[in-house]
Design an enzyme around this catalytic site. Structure first.
Site, short mmCIF file in Angstrom:
data_model
loop_
_atom_site.label_atom_id
_atom_site.label_comp_id
_atom_site.label_asym_id
_atom_site.label_seq_id
_atom_site.Cartn_x
_atom_site.Cartn_y
_atom_site.Cartn_z
N SER A 158 44.49 36.02 -23.72
CA SER A 158 43.32 36.83 -23.42
C SER A 158 42.27 36.69 -24.52
O SER A 158 41.81 35.58 -24.79
CB SER A 158 43.75 38.29 -23.21
N ASP A 256 43.58 37.24 -11.52
CA ASP A 256 42.95 37.65 -12.77
C ASP A 256 41.44 37.54 -12.61
O ASP A 256 40.93 36.49 -12.20
CB ASP A 256 43.42 36.72 -13.90
N HIS A 286 46.49 39.11 -14.81
CA HIS A 286 46.12 39.03 -16.22
C HIS A 286 47.16 39.77 -17.05
O HIS A 286 47.57 40.88 -16.71
CB HIS A 286 44.74 39.66 -16.44
#
Length: 315
Positions: A158, A256, A286
């Protein structure tokens, strides 16, 4: 394929977010409380906390030794890991299990960086910490780590993936050519959240854990600390020239909102002549490496990463 049923079950059971402004301290405490208990973590040969002395100051690091070294003077390949968390969440503890599994799968010594987080620490403090740790590995820390002097890879999830992209760019521009490979798990590469920019921002806007509407307030802690979304070190996908960067593995998740920026970055790297491998994990959302890599379908992300870094075939 549809969202994995176990992921769907967990999302359905999530409590509604509290009303009012986001509280970083409370959110961090909630994350820390969910960290895997120490007695349930993957055992390794050694796990050591220390500090890395860098030009930006002393940075906490956690060093994971998977097995005893294969024998002097061979030493270890090193993988530096940057945790995710929208630049204000995440820690050495919340991502400890990821670092352990990466160490076990790759056989590399993993160095997880406890970089400074927003909003208490304004940009570019966290980025300077991450880059400083990479330079420390190849410099003053090399002897302690038993680094083989050859393999120095970076990985992150991320926002940590965004840090990987930014650090590799910094290293390239500085003429520091020791970074050999980069791994980006569902990376945050574009902090301009114009909904027209990527279809996945609309397609995966709601119901998959991370919602598109949350991206701007989450990252406001970072952008509000002087991180300009137009700056390629903040939004690495905006970098004009990508040639000369190390080979990359980019892992994305089907459900995501940030899926398409990761895949688009992979396309741009390839167009620039960088060797790149992009893998989209079906049915995943995600954060699946952090939260759902215990599922058989997603545990293979560590095997894929190991195969990319070491050249061994994934089982």
């Amino acid at each position: 394929m549809p969202l994995h049923p176990e992921i769907a079950r967990v999302i359905a059971d999530l409590p509604a977010p509290p009303e009012g402004p986001l509280d970083p301290a409370a959110m961090r405490a909630g994350e820390e409380a969910q960290a895997v208990p120490l007695d349930r973590r993957l055992p390794l040969s050694a796990v050591e906390d220390m500090t890395a002395a860098t030009p930006a100051g002393e940075v906490p690091v956690r060093i994971y030794t998977p097995v005893e070294p294969p024998g002097a003077p061979a030493g270890y390949g090193v993988l530096v890991y940057f945790h995710g968390g929208a630049y204000f969440l995440g820690s050495l503890e919340t991502h400890d299990h990821i670092a352990r599994h990466l160490a076990r799968a790759t056989g590399y010594k993993v160095v997880s960086a406890g970089y400074r987080r927003a909003p208490e620490n304004a940009y570019p403090a966290g980025l300077q910490d991450c880059y400083g740790v990479v330079r420390w590995v190849a410099g003053d820390g090399a002897h302690h780590l038993g680094w083989d002097g050859t393999t120095l890879a970076l990985a992150g999830d991320s926002s940590g993936g965004g840090m990987v992209a930014a650090v590799t760019a910094l290293a390239h521009d500085d003429g520091f050519d020791r970074v050999t490979r980069q791994v980006l798990f569902y990376p945050s590469l574009d902090l301009d959240f114009d909904l027209g920019r990527y279809p996945s921002l609309r397609e995966n806007a709601q119901g998959y854990g991370l919602e598109t509407a949350a991206l701007k307030p989450f990252n406001a802690f970072y952008t509000g600390s002087s991180a300009d979304p137009a700056d390629p070190l903040v939004s690495p996908i905006k970098r004009a020239g990508l040639s000369g960067l190390p080979p990359a593995l980019i892992v994305t998740a089907e459900y995501d909102p940030m899926r398409d920026e990761g895949e688009r970055y992979g396309e741009r790297l390839e167009q620039a002549g960088v060797a790149v491998q992009v893998t989209r994990y079906p049915g995943a959302n995600h954060g699946f490496v952090q939260h759902f890599s215990w599922l058989p379908e997603y545990r293979r992300v560590f095997e894929e990463t190991a195969a990319f870094l070491t050249g061994r075939s994934a089982s």
